[in-house]
Design an enzyme around this catalytic site. Structure first.
Site, mmCIF file in Angstrom:
data_model
loop_
_atom_site.group_PDB
_atom_site.id
_atom_site.type_symbol
_atom_site.label_atom_id
_atom_site.label_comp_id
_atom_site.label_asym_id
_atom_site.label_seq_id
_atom_site.Cartn_x
_atom_site.Cartn_y
_atom_site.Cartn_z
ATOM 1 N N ARG A 39 -1.963 -14.394 3.612
ATOM 2 C CA ARG A 39 -2.777 -13.785 4.678
ATOM 3 C C ARG A 39 -2.165 -14.032 6.060
ATOM 4 O O ARG A 39 -2.137 -13.136 6.910
ATOM 5 C CB ARG A 39 -4.206 -14.347 4.639
ATOM 6 C CG ARG A 39 -5.000 -13.998 3.391
ATOM 7 C CD ARG A 39 -5.536 -12.601 3.404
ATOM 8 N NE ARG A 39 -6.504 -12.355 4.449
ATOM 9 C CZ ARG A 39 -7.232 -11.234 4.531
ATOM 10 N NH1 ARG A 39 -7.100 -10.275 3.611
ATOM 11 N NH2 ARG A 39 -8.081 -11.050 5.498
ATOM 12 N N GLU A 56 -9.438 -10.433 -8.189
ATOM 13 C CA GLU A 56 -8.560 -9.272 -8.025
ATOM 14 C C GLU A 56 -7.413 -9.279 -9.039
ATOM 15 O O GLU A 56 -7.023 -8.218 -9.549
ATOM 16 C CB GLU A 56 -8.022 -9.230 -6.590
ATOM 17 C CG GLU A 56 -9.142 -8.958 -5.584
ATOM 18 C CD GLU A 56 -8.715 -9.118 -4.129
ATOM 19 O OE1 GLU A 56 -7.522 -9.409 -3.875
ATOM 20 O OE2 GLU A 56 -9.584 -8.961 -3.247
ATOM 21 N N ASN A 105 -2.173 -0.040 6.908
ATOM 22 C CA ASN A 105 -1.664 -1.321 7.409
ATOM 23 C C ASN A 105 -0.813 -2.063 6.378
ATOM 24 O O ASN A 105 -0.716 -3.287 6.407
ATOM 25 C CB ASN A 105 -2.828 -2.175 7.916
ATOM 26 C CG ASN A 105 -3.838 -2.487 6.822
ATOM 27 O OD1 ASN A 105 -3.662 -2.108 5.674
ATOM 28 N ND2 ASN A 105 -4.887 -3.202 7.184
ATOM 29 N N TYR A 152 -12.347 -2.946 -3.893
ATOM 30 C CA TYR A 152 -12.931 -2.960 -2.543
ATOM 31 C C TYR A 152 -14.465 -2.934 -2.595
ATOM 32 O O TYR A 152 -15.100 -2.339 -1.706
ATOM 33 C CB TYR A 152 -12.418 -1.776 -1.734
ATOM 34 C CG TYR A 152 -11.014 -1.950 -1.171
ATOM 35 C CD1 TYR A 152 -10.664 -3.078 -0.423
ATOM 36 C CD2 TYR A 152 -10.033 -0.978 -1.345
ATOM 37 C CE1 TYR A 152 -9.387 -3.230 0.113
ATOM 38 C CE2 TYR A 152 -8.754 -1.122 -0.814
ATOM 39 C CZ TYR A 152 -8.440 -2.253 -0.082
ATOM 40 O OH TYR A 152 -7.182 -2.410 0.463
ATOM 41 N N HIS A 157 -2.015 -5.555 1.273
ATOM 42 C CA HIS A 157 -3.271 -6.248 0.954
ATOM 43 C C HIS A 157 -2.955 -7.628 0.422
ATOM 44 O O HIS A 157 -1.991 -7.806 -0.320
ATOM 45 C CB HIS A 157 -4.049 -5.481 -0.130
ATOM 46 C CG HIS A 157 -5.179 -6.287 -0.711
ATOM 47 N ND1 HIS A 157 -6.427 -6.341 -0.119
ATOM 48 C CD2 HIS A 157 -5.231 -7.128 -1.783
ATOM 49 C CE1 HIS A 157 -7.202 -7.165 -0.824
ATOM 50 N NE2 HIS A 157 -6.503 -7.653 -1.841
ATOM 51 N N LYS A 172 0.829 -1.211 0.000
ATOM 52 C CA LYS A 172 0.000 0.000 0.000
ATOM 53 C C LYS A 172 0.870 1.271 0.000
ATOM 54 O O LYS A 172 2.092 1.187 0.203
ATOM 55 C CB LYS A 172 -0.934 -0.050 1.219
ATOM 56 C CG LYS A 172 -1.927 -1.229 1.154
ATOM 57 C CD LYS A 172 -2.910 -1.223 2.336
ATOM 58 C CE LYS A 172 -3.945 -2.341 2.210
ATOM 59 N NZ LYS A 172 -4.977 -2.270 3.283
#
Ligand code: IDP
Ligand code: MG
Length: 136
Positions: A86, A127, A113, A49, A116, A9
């Protein structure tokens, strides 16, 4: 083999943590098969999103995600690579993310954070098609 979308990000790019984050995935044994630095517009973010459009944090999320370039990437590995990514990212809130995870080690803020990762095999396919439609 299995592929998933990773986004470093804008905070990760600003803080110079892209190499650290991608390096963790590479050291794990996952392979980078696509990567591009790009600034995301509100249309791409609304598609990416879609599940969050209309939520209280959505406007802040879009402002943050569009304020500068991200590194969008596809990584490849064994079945359920999305799940490994993840686990390595840690919980959404970096203050609650376990030490040893990217968010747990490197962040403190829930919006900013760092990273992604797709949250299922279906999300990964959806995605990747948004960010890298020409990827074979
Ligand atoms: P994830 O990135 O761990 O999958 P999601 O629930 O899909 O988390 O949320 C997408 C992103 O929206 C998060 O990574 C974070 O940047 C932001 N976000 C999620 N929940 C909140 C919140 O409660 N406040 C502010 N930002 C949030
Ligand atoms: Mg998510």
């Amino acid at each position: 083999m299995d592929r998933t979308l990773v986004i470093c990000k804008p905070d990760a790019v600003e803080r110079g943590l892209v190499g650290e984050i991608v390096g963790r995935f590479e050291r794990k044994g996952l392979k980078l098969v696509a990567a591009e630095l790009r600034t995301l517009d509100s249309d791409v973010l609304a598609r990416h999103y879609a599940e969050h459009v209309g939520k209280g944090f959505y406007d802040d999320l879009v402002a943050f995600m569009g304020r500068g370039p991200v590194l969008a990437a596809v990584v490849e590995g064994p079945p359920d690579t999305w799940s490994v990514v993840r686990q390595m990212m840690g919980a959404t809130d970096p203050m609650k993310a376990a030490p040893g995870t990217i968010r747990g080690d490197l962040g403190t803020e829930v919006t900013e954070n760092l990273v992604h990762g797709s949250d299922s095999a279906e999300s990964a396919q959806r995605e990747i098609a948004i960010f890298f439609p020409d990827l074979q």
